[in-house]
Design a protein around this motif. Sequence first.
Motif, PDB file in Angstrom:
ATOM      1  N   MET A 100     -44.484  32.702  22.179  1.00 33.67           N
ATOM      2  CA  MET A 100     -43.911  33.294  23.390  1.00 33.67           C
ATOM      3  C   MET A 100     -42.396  33.450  23.286  1.00 33.67           C
ATOM      4  SD  MET A 100     -45.952  31.424  26.520  1.00 33.67           S
ATOM      5  CE  MET A 100     -47.614  31.919  26.994  1.00 33.67           C
ATOM      6  N   ALA A 101     -41.739  32.465  22.670  1.00 35.12           N
ATOM      7  CA  ALA A 101     -40.286  32.504  22.557  1.00 35.12           C
ATOM      8  C   ALA A 101     -39.816  33.541  21.550  1.00 35.12           C
ATOM      9  CB  ALA A 101     -39.767  31.123  22.161  1.00 35.12           C
ATOM     10  N   ASN A 102     -40.705  33.915  20.617  1.00 35.84           N
ATOM     11  CA  ASN A 102     -40.383  34.941  19.624  1.00 35.84           C
ATOM     12  C   ASN A 102     -39.095  34.620  18.868  1.00 35.84           C
ATOM     13  OD1 ASN A 102     -40.896  37.306  18.207  1.00 35.84           O
ATOM     14  ND2 ASN A 102     -39.710  38.575  19.637  1.00 35.84           N
ATOM     15  N   GLY A 103     -38.970  33.338  18.477  1.00 35.43           N
ATOM     16  CA  GLY A 103     -37.809  32.925  17.694  1.00 35.43           C
ATOM     17  C   GLY A 103     -36.639  32.436  18.518  1.00 35.43           C
ATOM     18  N   ASP A 104     -36.674  32.651  19.846  1.00 36.50           N
ATOM     19  CA  ASP A 104     -35.594  32.182  20.709  1.00 36.50           C
ATOM     20  C   ASP A 104     -35.807  30.705  21.020  1.00 36.50           C
ATOM     21  OD1 ASP A 104     -33.370  32.186  22.240  1.00 36.50           O
ATOM     22  OD2 ASP A 104     -33.996  33.790  23.600  1.00 36.50           O
ATOM     23  N   LEU A 109     -37.945  29.365  27.968  1.00 33.18           N
ATOM     24  CA  LEU A 109     -39.207  29.829  28.520  1.00 33.18           C
ATOM     25  C   LEU A 109     -39.232  29.593  30.031  1.00 33.18           C
ATOM     26  CD1 LEU A 109     -41.824  28.563  25.903  1.00 33.18           C
ATOM     27  CD2 LEU A 109     -40.938  30.878  26.171  1.00 33.18           C
ATOM     28  N   SER A 110     -39.881  30.501  30.754  1.00 34.82           N
ATOM     29  CA  SER A 110     -39.958  30.375  32.204  1.00 34.82           C
ATOM     30  C   SER A 110     -41.059  29.402  32.605  1.00 34.82           C
ATOM     31  CB  SER A 110     -40.255  31.744  32.832  1.00 34.82           C
ATOM     32  OG  SER A 110     -41.556  32.176  32.460  1.00 34.82           O
ATOM     33  N   ALA A 111     -41.094  29.045  33.890  1.00 35.02           N
ATOM     34  CA  ALA A 111     -42.138  28.146  34.392  1.00 35.02           C
ATOM     35  C   ALA A 111     -43.516  28.771  34.200  1.00 35.02           C
ATOM     36  CB  ALA A 111     -41.888  27.846  35.866  1.00 35.02           C
ATOM     37  N   GLU A 192     -40.122  21.896  33.567  1.00 32.05           N
ATOM     38  CA  GLU A 192     -39.113  22.329  34.532  1.00 32.05           C
ATOM     39  C   GLU A 192     -38.235  21.161  34.984  1.00 32.05           C
ATOM     40  OE1 GLU A 192     -38.420  25.569  35.423  1.00 32.05           O
ATOM     41  OE2 GLU A 192     -39.785  25.826  33.706  1.00 32.05           O
ATOM     42  N   MET A 193     -38.845  19.982  35.155  1.00 30.78           N
ATOM     43  CA  MET A 193     -38.060  18.806  35.531  1.00 30.78           C
ATOM     44  C   MET A 193     -37.101  18.408  34.413  1.00 30.78           C
ATOM     45  SD  MET A 193     -40.807  16.316  37.470  1.00 30.78           S
ATOM     46  CE  MET A 193     -41.585  16.805  39.012  1.00 30.78           C
ATOM     47  N   LYS A 194     -37.552  18.509  33.161  1.00 30.45           N
ATOM     48  CA  LYS A 194     -36.677  18.204  32.029  1.00 30.45           C
ATOM     49  C   LYS A 194     -35.501  19.177  31.991  1.00 30.45           C
ATOM     50  CE  LYS A 194     -39.291  18.190  28.361  1.00 30.45           C
ATOM     51  NZ  LYS A 194     -39.619  18.013  26.920  1.00 30.45           N
ATOM     52  N   LYS A 195     -35.777  20.463  32.151  1.00 30.80           N
ATOM     53  CA  LYS A 195     -34.704  21.459  32.130  1.00 30.80           C
ATOM     54  C   LYS A 195     -33.701  21.205  33.255  1.00 30.80           C
ATOM     55  CE  LYS A 195     -37.032  25.366  32.129  1.00 30.80           C
ATOM     56  NZ  LYS A 195     -37.282  26.829  32.058  1.00 30.80           N
TER      57      LYS A 195
END
Length: 304
Positions: A100-104, A109-111, A192-195
């Motif tokens: 999903m991140a495609n190398g990023d 990544l979104s929720a 999401e909590m970690k971010k």
Amino acid sequence: MPKSFLGNPALDHAVAGFTAGAVSTIILHPLDLIKTRFQADDSIKSLSKRHFGATFNTLRSIVHKEGIIGLYRGISPNLAGSTASWGFYFYWYDLIKRWMANGDKLTKLSATQHLLASAEAGAITVFMTNPFWVVKTRMCITSRKDPEAYKGLIDGLYQIAKYEGIRGLYKGLVPGLLGVSNGALQFMFYEEMKKWRLRISPEEDRERLDNIEYILVAGSSKTIANVATYPYQLIRTRLNNQKFVIKYNGVIDAIRKVYSSEGFLGFYKGLAPNTLRVLPGTCTTFLVYENMSAFFRKHARFDE
């Protein structure tokens, strides 16, 4: 390829998850056994067993009748199922997130992406491990002295395959797949909590939380997911069990009959011991997993 200790980042996560699942299961199996017995009990009289005191009374009763070893009835399929589940789950979860991140960076990544990645990883894992959970359920609800009881994981898998076929090994699969929502919600809230915690952290370039923060984040995310999705676990246990007071013909029939005979609260039988188990279990699992992952990253042998 990103830095890795074992040659592949997904494999690093799988081994970390495998180890975390093993540690958590060995420590907390007795509470899991009690939860399973409460879930499998479909008599109306058992509704009084929802309070926490019944958990300790049942533990004491098992020790009195079967000894300390009775508390570890079903440990082999539980250990196999938990270690395989966490190992496969983190393996597929990491692979899907990287795709999903495609190398990023994965932190971008979104929720919704985290929710989808964990749901997909969970569905694959359920298909791969369902037979272990069928054996585990049946072993946990029987005594070692029961003449029909399975002697262990291999014996259970053999007997089910012999007398019930592949269909028997995949009893409870539908509610198991519905239960993927539990892991999906948990991992979405966890990520999401970690971010959020890293974003508000005063330290610059901080890449990970401390152990206390991991425990709090893991416990909070699991509590939300568990309360929201607990009824599927009860339905799955009823379908996995072959000895019913009430006969169930599939998921819809089980839902209807549980509600009819036990009411809405009947879907939450065993929630007390489950809560006692999943919170320390989840915290232990994620703490071991995050620290092993950090160790692998720090000692990576394979560079890009």
